[in-house]
Design an enzyme around this catalytic site. Sequence first.
Site, PDB file in Angstrom:
ATOM      1  N   ASP A  55       0.805  -1.225   0.000  1.00 48.80           N
ATOM      2  CA  ASP A  55       0.000   0.000   0.000  1.00 48.80           C
ATOM      3  C   ASP A  55       0.837   1.274   0.000  1.00 48.80           C
ATOM      4  OD1 ASP A  55      -2.250  -1.628   0.086  1.00 48.80           O
ATOM      5  OD2 ASP A  55      -2.287  -1.636   2.284  1.00 48.80           O
ATOM      6  N   GLY A  78       1.611   2.952  -2.580  1.00 50.66           N
ATOM      7  CA  GLY A  78       1.147   3.875  -3.626  1.00 50.66           C
ATOM      8  C   GLY A  78       1.650   3.441  -5.001  1.00 50.66           C
ATOM      9  N   LYS A  79       1.904   2.146  -5.152  1.00 49.72           N
ATOM     10  CA  LYS A  79       2.463   1.617  -6.411  1.00 49.72           C
ATOM     11  C   LYS A  79       1.553   1.919  -7.603  1.00 49.72           C
ATOM     12  CE  LYS A  79       2.401  -2.395  -4.379  1.00 49.72           C
ATOM     13  NZ  LYS A  79       2.129  -2.012  -2.998  1.00 49.72           N
ATOM     14  N   GLY A 120      -4.596  -4.084  -3.854  1.00 52.01           N
ATOM     15  CA  GLY A 120      -5.564  -3.021  -4.118  1.00 52.01           C
ATOM     16  C   GLY A 120      -4.746  -1.809  -4.507  1.00 52.01           C
ATOM     17  N   HIS A 121      -4.706  -1.496  -5.784  1.00 46.56           N
ATOM     18  CA  HIS A 121      -3.879  -0.382  -6.269  1.00 46.56           C
ATOM     19  C   HIS A 121      -4.789   0.776  -6.678  1.00 46.56           C
ATOM     20  CE1 HIS A 121      -0.340  -3.298  -7.283  1.00 46.56           C
ATOM     21  NE2 HIS A 121      -0.687  -3.316  -6.019  1.00 46.56           N
ATOM     22  N   THR A 180      -5.850 -11.550   3.326  1.00 47.17           N
ATOM     23  CA  THR A 180      -6.953 -10.828   2.692  1.00 47.17           C
ATOM     24  C   THR A 180      -8.117 -11.780   2.408  1.00 47.17           C
ATOM     25  OG1 THR A 180      -5.995 -11.234   0.515  1.00 47.17           O
ATOM     26  CG2 THR A 180      -5.406  -9.160   1.591  1.00 47.17           C
ATOM     27  N   GLN A 205       1.974  -5.962  -3.327  1.00 47.84           N
ATOM     28  CA  GLN A 205       2.420  -6.082  -1.939  1.00 47.84           C
ATOM     29  C   GLN A 205       3.717  -5.275  -1.732  1.00 47.84           C
ATOM     30  OE1 GLN A 205       1.367  -9.424  -3.528  1.00 47.84           O
ATOM     31  NE2 GLN A 205      -0.547  -8.424  -2.974  1.00 47.84           N
ATOM     32  N   THR A 208      -9.780  -4.871   1.978  1.00 46.82           N
ATOM     33  CA  THR A 208     -10.642  -5.370   3.051  1.00 46.82           C
ATOM     34  C   THR A 208     -11.232  -4.258   3.926  1.00 46.82           C
ATOM     35  OG1 THR A 208      -8.684  -5.605   4.443  1.00 46.82           O
ATOM     36  CG2 THR A 208      -9.378  -7.556   3.209  1.00 46.82           C
ATOM     37  N   ARG A 225      -5.369   0.454   8.714  1.00 44.07           N
ATOM     38  CA  ARG A 225      -3.961   0.074   8.615  1.00 44.07           C
ATOM     39  C   ARG A 225      -3.237   0.503   9.884  1.00 44.07           C
ATOM     40  NH1 ARG A 225      -3.682   2.657   2.712  1.00 44.07           N
ATOM     41  NH2 ARG A 225      -4.616   0.976   1.506  1.00 44.07           N
ATOM     42  N   SER A 258       5.528  12.361  -4.007  1.00 42.57           N
ATOM     43  CA  SER A 258       4.083  12.463  -4.186  1.00 42.57           C
ATOM     44  C   SER A 258       3.478  13.264  -3.033  1.00 42.57           C
ATOM     45  CB  SER A 258       3.497  11.054  -4.236  1.00 42.57           C
ATOM     46  OG  SER A 258       2.101  11.099  -4.284  1.00 42.57           O
TER      47      SER A 258
HETATM   48  P1  GDP Z   1      -0.702   0.405  -3.567  1.00 39.73           P
HETATM   49  O1  GDP Z   1      -1.332  -0.865  -3.134  1.00 39.73           O
HETATM   50  O2  GDP Z   1       0.769   0.438  -3.320  1.00 39.73           O
HETATM   51  O3  GDP Z   1      -1.027   0.784  -4.984  1.00 39.73           O
HETATM   52  O4  GDP Z   1      -1.321   1.545  -2.646  1.00 39.73           O
HETATM   53  P2  GDP Z   1      -2.871   1.707  -2.202  1.00 39.73           P
HETATM   54  O5  GDP Z   1      -3.631   2.200  -3.359  1.00 39.73           O
HETATM   55  O6  GDP Z   1      -3.357   0.466  -1.546  1.00 39.73           O
HETATM   56  O7  GDP Z   1      -2.749   2.753  -1.056  1.00 39.73           O
HETATM   57  C1  GDP Z   1      -2.242   4.026  -1.258  1.00 39.73           C
HETATM   58  C2  GDP Z   1      -3.331   5.034  -0.859  1.00 39.73           C
HETATM   59  O8  GDP Z   1      -2.739   6.308  -0.719  1.00 39.73           O
HETATM   60  C3  GDP Z   1      -4.408   5.182  -1.889  1.00 39.73           C
HETATM   61  O9  GDP Z   1      -5.621   5.504  -1.240  1.00 39.73           O
HETATM   62  C4  GDP Z   1      -3.925   6.362  -2.743  1.00 39.73           C
HETATM   63  O10 GDP Z   1      -4.973   7.062  -3.367  1.00 39.73           O
HETATM   64  C5  GDP Z   1      -3.295   7.212  -1.683  1.00 39.73           C
HETATM   65  N1  GDP Z   1      -2.143   8.016  -2.106  1.00 39.73           N
HETATM   66  C6  GDP Z   1      -1.186   7.728  -3.026  1.00 39.73           C
HETATM   67  N2  GDP Z   1      -0.246   8.694  -3.037  1.00 39.73           N
HETATM   68  C7  GDP Z   1      -0.620   9.607  -2.127  1.00 39.73           C
HETATM   69  C8  GDP Z   1      -0.044  10.824  -1.646  1.00 39.73           C
HETATM   70  O11 GDP Z   1       1.021  11.253  -2.058  1.00 39.73           O
HETATM   71  N3  GDP Z   1      -0.728  11.487  -0.655  1.00 39.73           N
HETATM   72  C9  GDP Z   1      -1.899  11.029  -0.139  1.00 39.73           C
HETATM   73  N4  GDP Z   1      -2.472  11.731   0.825  1.00 39.73           N
HETATM   74  N5  GDP Z   1      -2.464   9.887  -0.572  1.00 39.73           N
HETATM   75  C10 GDP Z   1      -1.822   9.189  -1.529  1.00 39.73           C
HETATM   76  P1  IMO Z   2      -0.908  -4.095  -2.311  1.00 41.08           P
HETATM   77  O1  IMO Z   2      -0.451  -4.634  -3.644  1.00 41.08           O
HETATM   78  C1  IMO Z   2      -0.954  -4.559   2.019  1.00 41.08           C
HETATM   79  C2  IMO Z   2      -1.019  -8.663   3.539  1.00 41.08           C
HETATM   80  C3  IMO Z   2      -2.266  -9.149   4.253  1.00 41.08           C
HETATM   81  C4  IMO Z   2      -1.647 -10.148   5.205  1.00 41.08           C
HETATM   82  C5  IMO Z   2      -0.535 -10.784   4.392  1.00 41.08           C
HETATM   83  C6  IMO Z   2      -0.912 -12.095   3.718  1.00 41.08           C
HETATM   84  O2  IMO Z   2      -2.204  -3.377  -2.368  1.00 41.08           O
HETATM   85  O3  IMO Z   2       0.195  -3.328  -1.662  1.00 41.08           O
HETATM   86  P2  IMO Z   2      -2.449 -12.741   1.663  1.00 41.08           P
HETATM   87  O4  IMO Z   2      -3.907 -12.486   1.414  1.00 41.08           O
HETATM   88  O5  IMO Z   2      -1.541 -12.183   0.625  1.00 41.08           O
HETATM   89  O6  IMO Z   2      -2.158 -14.189   1.943  1.00 41.08           O
HETATM   90  O7  IMO Z   2      -2.153 -11.967   3.045  1.00 41.08           O
HETATM   91  O8  IMO Z   2      -0.198  -9.833   3.389  1.00 41.08           O
HETATM   92  N1  IMO Z   2      -1.243  -8.130   2.186  1.00 41.08           N
HETATM   93  C7  IMO Z   2      -1.178  -6.832   1.873  1.00 41.08           C
HETATM   94  N2  IMO Z   2      -0.984  -5.755   2.658  1.00 41.08           N
HETATM   95  N3  IMO Z   2      -1.074  -4.427   0.690  1.00 41.08           N
HETATM   96  C8  IMO Z   2      -1.238  -5.503  -0.110  1.00 41.08           C
HETATM   97  O9  IMO Z   2      -1.211  -5.427  -1.456  1.00 41.08           O
HETATM   98  C9  IMO Z   2      -1.344  -6.774   0.477  1.00 41.08           C
HETATM   99  N4  IMO Z   2      -1.523  -8.023   0.003  1.00 41.08           N
HETATM  100  C10 IMO Z   2      -1.454  -8.841   1.047  1.00 41.08           C
HETATM  101  O10 IMO Z   2      -2.900  -8.091   4.920  1.00 41.08           O
HETATM  102  O11 IMO Z   2      -1.043  -9.472   6.285  1.00 41.08           O
HETATM  103 MG    MG Z   3      -2.855  -1.526  -1.848  1.00 38.73          MG
END
Ligand code: GDP
Ligand code: IMO
Ligand code: MG
Length: 419
Positions: free
Chosen positions: A13, A15-16, A40-41, A129, A221, A298, A302, A408
């Site tokens: 999470d 911010g990929k 979840g991206h 998840t 991840q 989910t 966090r 960012s």
């Molecule tokens: P990923 O799984 O690495 O793609 O990241 P997620 O999308 O799960 O979580 C990143 C969260 O931070 C998302 O809700 C984005 O919209 C948000 N986000 C990304 N970059 C920034 C930033 O620079 N500032 C803020 N406030 N939110 C951000």
């Molecule tokens: P993105 O790509 C954050 C965590 C789960 C759990 C562990 C194992 O959005 O960054 P799994 O369902 O993979 O067997 O769960 O890994 N987890 C993540 N945490 N971001 C994710 O993906 C995750 N994918 C799995 O919360 O601790």
């Molecule tokens: Mg994510």
Amino acid sequence: MKVDVILGLQWGDEGKGKVVDVLTPNYEIVARFQGGPNAGHTLEFEGQKYILKSIPSGIFQEDKMNIIGNGVVSDPALFKQEVEKLEQTGHKLTDRLLISKKAHLILPTHRLLDSASETEMGVEKIGTTGRGIGPTYTDKISRHGLRVGDLYYNFEEKYKKAVDRHKKILDLHNLEYDLESLEKEWFAGVKKMKQFKVIDSEFHINKHISMGGSVLAEGAQGSLLDIDFGSYPFVTSSNTICAGACTGLGIAPKLIGDVYDIFKAYCTRVGSGPFPTELFCQDGQKLRDNGNEYGSVTGRPRRCGWIDLVALRYTIMINGVNKLVMMKSDVLDSFDTIKACVSYNINGIETGDFPYDITEGITPNYVELPGWKTDMTSMRSEKEFPEEFNNYITFLEEELGVPISIVSVGPDRAQTIIR
Ligand code: GDP
Ligand code: IMO
Ligand code: MG
């Protein structure tokens, strides 16, 4: 031309998704190399917000090809939901999304096995998840898995054999389930999946590179969730590190170009497992509130804490990073001071090396830096950065030994500053 890689350095999470979307214009192909719908991206642009689970984050840029690589595990039922949601918002995907024949299938019984395993572990559960990720990769490694390519040859028979095997394992658990309705949804997903072109993605990608084309490999991840180098056993079941791009797409290590490693200006984690810099005080809640730190898959809150440079130095070493990307800097905008963990104290001994076990007995040693107390969300150039923010960047670059190439300052595509 080479394959550039984007991956997360922390516990996911980071911010990929946003960074892949921002960099996509520089490539013709975006390919996911591991994980599945546990990811979840999030992408935000033109006032819209999208959360992608297994579809690569290059999908919104019309002329780009997106590939679900062989290292990914895919659940047709969730794939159908994801595709339909995008189609409803006017995005047509069938011409721009290709799926590897060698990607493994998450069966409905894998989800049940995930749930049974978590229930059995009780308080020691991983906090997965619940998407069947662990059991699917387990079957892949134990050579019982089914792949997307199998959908086209004798599938009914292969499916029945796999499910009968899973049912025997499920019988050992006290789990009630309605497989029939799950299967209905799943086979509807298979029908949807078959509308997409299924390819030998390793040939497709290698041919593209040999003809001078460019590819962006998207990880899911984060490195601290890597099956080998993460906080085992509280990890996911795939190689989330840079090497995973080679096995997950079928490309040689020498074809890896730039490695963009994404980290938050602080640190978060969802699910169970150790987290040395976790905050249980008001600062932790403030990070959660300011950063809207709730899981995109989910919805779980966090866990939040200060940036951990011991862990980051370790994951930078494993990944061979040459470009760092700092996300969510704006979340720290209102803090008077910001802490960064520079070393661990373990049983009275100070170390900068990430240890085998981070479960307990670790006291983080922090350096405290002045905050910038400025709203950065509307900034579009590094010339606007406050002095204290520049000092934070310089401090991190010196500690980590790698330049921060992108900063960012908000979730929107436009809130990205390339240095
Ligand atoms: P990923 O799984 O690495 O793609 O990241 P997620 O999308 O799960 O979580 C990143 C969260 O931070 C998302 O809700 C984005 O919209 C948000 N986000 C990304 N970059 C920034 C930033 O620079 N500032 C803020 N406030 N939110 C951000
Ligand atoms: P993105 O790509 C954050 C965590 C789960 C759990 C562990 C194992 O959005 O960054 P799994 O369902 O993979 O067997 O769960 O890994 N987890 C993540 N945490 N971001 C994710 O993906 C995750 N994918 C799995 O919360 O601790
Ligand atoms: Mg994510």
